[in-house]
Write a protein that holds these residues in place. Structure first.
Motif, short mmCIF file in Angstrom:
data_model
loop_
_atom_site.label_atom_id
_atom_site.label_comp_id
_atom_site.label_asym_id
_atom_site.label_seq_id
_atom_site.Cartn_x
_atom_site.Cartn_y
_atom_site.Cartn_z
N THR A 89 0.82 -1.21 0.00
CA THR A 89 0.00 0.00 0.00
C THR A 89 0.85 1.26 0.00
O THR A 89 1.83 1.38 0.75
N GLU A 90 0.46 2.18 -0.87
CA GLU A 90 1.07 3.51 -0.91
C GLU A 90 0.03 4.54 -0.51
O GLU A 90 -1.09 4.50 -1.01
N VAL B 28 4.74 6.56 1.97
CA VAL B 28 3.83 7.65 2.35
C VAL B 28 4.38 8.96 1.80
O VAL B 28 5.51 9.36 2.11
N LEU B 29 3.57 9.63 0.97
CA LEU B 29 3.99 10.87 0.33
C LEU B 29 2.97 11.98 0.60
O LEU B 29 1.77 11.71 0.69
N LEU B 30 3.46 13.21 0.69
CA LEU B 30 2.58 14.37 0.77
C LEU B 30 2.93 15.34 -0.34
O LEU B 30 4.13 15.60 -0.57
N GLY B 31 1.92 15.89 -1.00
CA GLY B 31 2.23 16.83 -2.06
C GLY B 31 1.01 17.58 -2.56
O GLY B 31 -0.07 17.50 -1.98
N GLY B 32 1.20 18.29 -3.65
CA GLY B 32 0.17 19.16 -4.19
C GLY B 32 -0.70 18.45 -5.21
O GLY B 32 -0.72 17.22 -5.28
N LYS B 33 -1.41 19.24 -6.00
CA LYS B 33 -2.37 18.67 -6.94
C LYS B 33 -1.69 17.82 -8.01
O LYS B 33 -2.34 17.00 -8.68
N ASP B 34 -0.36 18.01 -8.19
CA ASP B 34 0.37 17.26 -9.20
C ASP B 34 1.05 16.02 -8.64
O ASP B 34 1.81 15.35 -9.35
N LEU B 35 0.80 15.70 -7.38
CA LEU B 35 1.53 14.59 -6.73
C LEU B 35 1.39 13.27 -7.48
O LEU B 35 2.30 12.45 -7.47
N ASP C 189 7.67 12.50 -10.68
CA ASP C 189 8.76 13.47 -10.58
C ASP C 189 8.34 14.87 -10.17
O ASP C 189 9.03 15.84 -10.50
N THR C 190 7.22 15.01 -9.50
CA THR C 190 6.91 16.33 -8.97
C THR C 190 7.53 16.44 -7.57
O THR C 190 7.73 15.45 -6.89
N LEU C 191 7.83 17.67 -7.21
CA LEU C 191 8.35 17.96 -5.87
C LEU C 191 7.33 17.49 -4.82
O LEU C 191 6.14 17.72 -4.97
N HIS C 192 7.79 16.80 -3.77
CA HIS C 192 6.89 16.35 -2.71
C HIS C 192 7.69 15.99 -1.47
O HIS C 192 8.92 16.00 -1.49
N THR C 193 6.98 15.64 -0.42
CA THR C 193 7.64 15.18 0.81
C THR C 193 7.44 13.67 0.94
O THR C 193 6.31 13.18 0.85
N LYS C 194 8.56 12.97 1.13
CA LYS C 194 8.47 11.53 1.39
C LYS C 194 8.71 11.31 2.89
O LYS C 194 9.68 11.83 3.45
N ILE C 195 7.80 10.56 3.50
CA ILE C 195 7.93 10.30 4.94
C ILE C 195 8.73 9.01 5.13
O ILE C 195 8.47 8.01 4.45
N THR C 196 9.72 9.05 6.03
CA THR C 196 10.47 7.84 6.36
C THR C 196 10.43 7.62 7.87
O THR C 196 10.14 8.54 8.63
N LYS C 197 10.73 6.38 8.25
CA LYS C 197 10.67 6.05 9.69
C LYS C 197 11.71 6.80 10.50
O LYS C 197 12.77 7.12 9.99
#
Lengths: 259, 259
Positions: free
Chosen positions: A179-180, A240-247, A251-259
């Protein structure tokens, strides 16, 4: 055998209120290959509808309470208006989908949030996800579209945080799928400087998060969202990723969550 | 091999507005054995919500027009509020169900009613029923609960007569099942004297209907309903009944439609 990837996408914040942005977002969602689930909020539209209806917003200790009128509006706006408009739009894009709330097929069962200092009213915390019912759609190539409304076994509808629904769905399906979990909102990710969209924190670990907390860099609305992210990662969600309407594009800029 | 019976129940009129009657009705619906589908209206609640929101009812030549505001209210009230409350109630009665509108899984596809003398606005006439999608629920023992909202292939939601949806569903499923069509409303059947609930016409043929028309005995609201009944019977639906909130119980007074 490698498990199939299941994408669980939450769309919310101001993104959902901007018609053009939502169009672009839904076009990207419809283009996603493989099994997928969408969860949507719609807070501001419910607030506007409540105001139009002359319902007072009920606050206790600065917290919004879901009284009977608010729950009526939420059921109308989330489970009715926004949900069915999203489904109709996705169908027109050739993406087969079905609009659900937690009561449908007992998909998301919750119970009233325990009353401690505050009685939140019709707010439910998730107790069970019916993966077999939801998977029956995924197997047919149909994307379930969830509004942020769950239900108790005794037939009460409850307002339920859409981020929590997304995280619980991702966790519940992590046995069956890789799951993503993708959170799409009006910003391109978690920002170091809330006024600068270019200040996206591209990788955010639990340790980074605690540092940001101490430095008071992350906005208050972002805190519970990030807690949901870590909770998901700690419970077998792969990505787990957080981003904008283009997520949903690559290859769009986003935040990747890591442990 | 004998085909299985599929019961297609429409609930509407004033019955849907009376909480106690609806409770009793849903309890009877939940007790029905075998595959079943429920279709509900909710006209008066939509009118009340429109009034609360200050939306004007748009009439042309005495006919109600579904403008954009009215369609918004219908989507909120029918597909959201009433639909999800029915589903949650049925779940609490142990009857697994799923709330749908026509957009979900492309279940009920319609197109805008042709503009002749009057432009009815967002009113759709049914073009196609996706029996395979709907049957996927019946096979799982889940009852589909339809609001009177359909959708065009290009993503427009449409207000669609609930009696017509019921009749078209019954016709579409008559290949797969022996379909029975049951219309439940606030009266115990078609009445000879609208002031006397004991004056139920127990068997009503097309010929009787034409006689009643000439004698102006049947109320105006009943005419399109009866036309839907005959239309269904002429298109392979096995059994068509009209009655009150107790119609789903055995041996209650009701009207049976015959060719």
């Amino acid at each position: 055998m490698e498990k199939q990837v299941l994408k669980i996408v939450k769309v919310g914040g101001k993104l959902i209120e901007k018609e053009e942005d939502m169009k672009a977002f839904l076009s990207d969602f419809s283009a996603l290959k493989g099994p997928k689930i969408l969860i949507h909020g719609g807070g501001k539209m419910a607030t506007e509808m409540s105001e139009k209806l002359g319902y007072k917003t009920n606050m206790v200790d600065g917290r919004r309470i879901t009284d009977a009128n608010a729950m009526q509006v939420i059921t109308m706006v989330y489970a009715g208006l926004i949900n069915k408009q999203i489904v109709a739009k996705l169908q027109s894009l050739g993406s087969n989908s079905v609009g659900l709330c937690g009561a449908d097929g007992n998909a998301i069962i919750s119970k009233k949030r325990e009353v401690k200092e505050i009685d939140y009213g019709f707010v439910g915390d998730i107790e069970n996800i019916n993966t077999s019912f939801i998977n029956s759609f995924l197997k047919q190539g149909i994307a379930p579209i969830f509004s942020a409304v769950s239900s108790s076994l005794d037939g009460q509808l409850f307002n339920t945080n859409a981020d929590s629904i997304a995280a619980e769905l991702a966790i519940a399906f992590s046995e069956m799928y890789n799951t993503e979990l993708l959170f799409c909102f009006e910003k391109p990710g978690v920002l170091k400087d809330s006024a600068d969209d270019a200040s996206v924190i591209q990788v955010l670990s639990k340790q980074n998060y605690e540092e940001l907390l101490e430095e008071k860099i992350v906005s208050e609305g972002m805190l519970p969202k990030l807690l949901n992210c870590f909770y998901a990662l700690e419970n077998k969600v792969s990505n787990v990723l957080l981003g904008g309407k283009d997520l949903l594009q690559n290859d769009t800029l986003h935040t990747k969550i890591t442990k």
